[in-house]
Design an enzyme around this catalytic site. Structure first.
Site, PDB file in Angstrom:
ATOM      1  N   HIS A   1     -46.724  37.433 -29.096  1.00 12.74           N
ATOM      2  CA  HIS A   1     -47.333  36.854 -27.868  1.00 12.74           C
ATOM      3  C   HIS A   1     -48.300  35.744 -28.306  1.00 12.74           C
ATOM      4  O   HIS A   1     -49.473  35.605 -27.777  1.00 12.74           O
ATOM      5  CB  HIS A   1     -47.797  37.969 -26.940  1.00 12.74           C
ATOM      6  CG  HIS A   1     -46.890  38.789 -26.383  1.00 12.74           C
ATOM      7  ND1 HIS A   1     -45.689  38.587 -26.137  1.00 12.74           N
ATOM      8  CD2 HIS A   1     -47.299  40.064 -25.889  1.00 12.74           C
ATOM      9  CE1 HIS A   1     -45.284  39.544 -25.454  1.00 12.74           C
ATOM     10  NE2 HIS A   1     -45.829  40.677 -25.499  1.00 12.74           N
TER      11      HIS A   1
ATOM     12  N   HIS B   1     -47.319  38.846 -18.335  1.00 13.93           N
ATOM     13  CA  HIS B   1     -46.905  40.434 -18.977  1.00 13.93           C
ATOM     14  C   HIS B   1     -47.201  41.462 -17.959  1.00 13.93           C
ATOM     15  O   HIS B   1     -48.065  42.494 -17.881  1.00 13.93           O
ATOM     16  CB  HIS B   1     -47.520  40.500 -20.115  1.00 13.93           C
ATOM     17  CG  HIS B   1     -47.091  41.542 -21.173  1.00 13.93           C
ATOM     18  ND1 HIS B   1     -46.664  42.808 -20.687  1.00 13.93           N
ATOM     19  CD2 HIS B   1     -46.281  41.508 -22.408  1.00 13.93           C
ATOM     20  CE1 HIS B   1     -45.998  43.512 -21.718  1.00 13.93           C
ATOM     21  NE2 HIS B   1     -45.964  42.688 -22.774  1.00 13.93           N
TER      22      HIS B   1
ATOM     23  N   GLU C   1     -40.225  40.861 -18.574  1.00 11.60           N
ATOM     24  CA  GLU C   1     -40.854  39.589 -18.908  1.00 11.60           C
ATOM     25  C   GLU C   1     -39.768  38.394 -19.298  1.00 11.60           C
ATOM     26  O   GLU C   1     -38.901  38.612 -20.092  1.00 11.60           O
ATOM     27  CB  GLU C   1     -41.506  39.877 -20.394  1.00 11.60           C
ATOM     28  CG  GLU C   1     -42.477  40.857 -20.412  1.00 11.60           C
ATOM     29  CD  GLU C   1     -42.683  41.498 -21.855  1.00 11.60           C
ATOM     30  OE1 GLU C   1     -42.923  40.478 -22.737  1.00 11.60           O
ATOM     31  OE2 GLU C   1     -42.470  42.599 -22.138  1.00 11.60           O
TER      32      GLU C   1
END
Length: 348
Positions: A104, A175, A311
């Site tokens: 991420h 998210h 996602e």
């Protein structure tokens, strides 16, 4: 009562929260820290209000959780193997947030930044962030906006736009964790449909296995082309067992068509439906396998499987797999990255 220092964000300034509303009683709250979705409340047919998002007790709790609750993540969502990418003959080393890999966007990803509020009204909020040259190891300066819109047909529309001054892989997502029965209900009792023919097997660290080949969902526990409860085939094979459940990317049939549903979710009581639309090539379905211990909105703690994430993004480790059948994840100077995802709610 919290003292002022605790109420402030890590940069010493207050958190700024905006609430969006439509005329059908739906409300969505967002904040500038991490361009984060805090809350999504839907007015049900019986007049009750249902919270569909997992969340922390207060804005001040978000910087202290590790689950990326509702956050905007980037520059590159999901994982990059061994925290490195190649550009021609050059190997670029990135910050390893899940050593030895990057997750991420790095140790200080976009979820850990204050985004500037550009404009807002009752239905929309637009945030901006500048990511400088070398940020988390990535090449070039990136300019990005995040637009949150609450529409009259009960959809949250999230649009990310980005430009760069040097070639750089870009894959942005939000998210959000959803539980359509509200928090502290086992999300595995939800029914789920994902319009995808292939998924990406990964190892216990979420890195594509073997040669990184996609695998057909047909005949596997990953076949959600027809709606089924998540629990039906849960942990039935080695691919799931490696990561305690579902935490896998699905290559979508929609191929970026925002008019076609990419996924649908139904609450266990079958009173609420969520439909997902996206221009992204893939959805990462995460069944909340490692949520346990995350502080919850009611000041208790979430358990594993209390929420699911869908996602929208490129496949994980895409910079190292140009052979995959999806649009190139490398953004070039003069181009604009655009990714739109919409979550639409319907009380049944």
């Amino acid at each position: 009562m919290l003292n002022e220092a605790i109420r402030l964000a890590p940069d010493g300034q207050p958190f700024n929260v905006i609430t969006l509303r439509n005329t059908h009683g739906m409300t969505v709250s967002v904040m500038d820290w991490g361009a984060t979705l805090l809350s999504c409340q839907v007015l049900m047919k019986d007049g009750s209000v249902r919270e569909t998002l997992l969340g922390s007790p207060s804005p001040a709790d978000y910087p202290h959780q590790q689950a990326y609750l509702g956050a905007s993540v980037g520059r590159y969502a999901n994982r990059i193997a061994n925290s490195q990418i190649s550009l021609g003959d050059e190997i670029i080393h990135l910050s390893a947030s899940q050593p030895p890999h990057q997750l991420h966007g790095g140790i200080e990803g976009f979820d850990k930044r204050r985004w500037s509020l550009i404009s807002h009204n009752e239905h929309e909020a637009i945030y901006h962030l500048t990511s400088p040259e070398g940020d988390q190891g990535f090449p070039g300066t990136l300019q990005v906006t995040a637009q949150f819109v609450l529409k009259e047909d009960n959809r949250i529309s999230i649009q990310y736009r980005a430009t760069v001054d040097k070639p750089c892989p870009v894959s942005l997502t939000n998210h959000a964790y959803f539980n359509l029965d509200s928090q502290h209900h086992d999300v595995r009792q939800h029914r789920l449909q994902i319009f995808a023919d292939d998924y990406l097997p990964v190892d216990s660290q979420g890195i594509p296995t073997g040669e990184g080949k996609l695998k057909p969902v047909d005949g596997t526990s990953f076949d959600f082309r027809n709606a089924k409860t998540i629990v039906r085939d849960f942990l039935q094979d080695a691919d799931q067992q490696a990561v305690k459940g579902y935490d896998h990317s699905f290559l979508l049939q929609t191929k970026g068509n925002l008019e076609q549903a990419a996924a649908k979710v139904w609450s266990a009581d079958n009173l609420l439906q969520m439909t997902v639309y996206t221009t992204a090539p893939a959805l990462q379905f995460y069944s909340g396998n490692y949520l346990e211990g995350t502080k919850a909105r009611d000041k208790t703690h979430y358990r594993a499987y209390d929420g699911l994430a869908l996602e929208s993004e490129h496949l994980p480790d895409s910079p190292n797999h140009p052979e995959w059948p999806q649009p190139d994840c490398w953004l070039l100077p003069g181009e604009e990255y655009v990714s739109i995802t919409e979550y639409q709610f319907q009380s049944l």
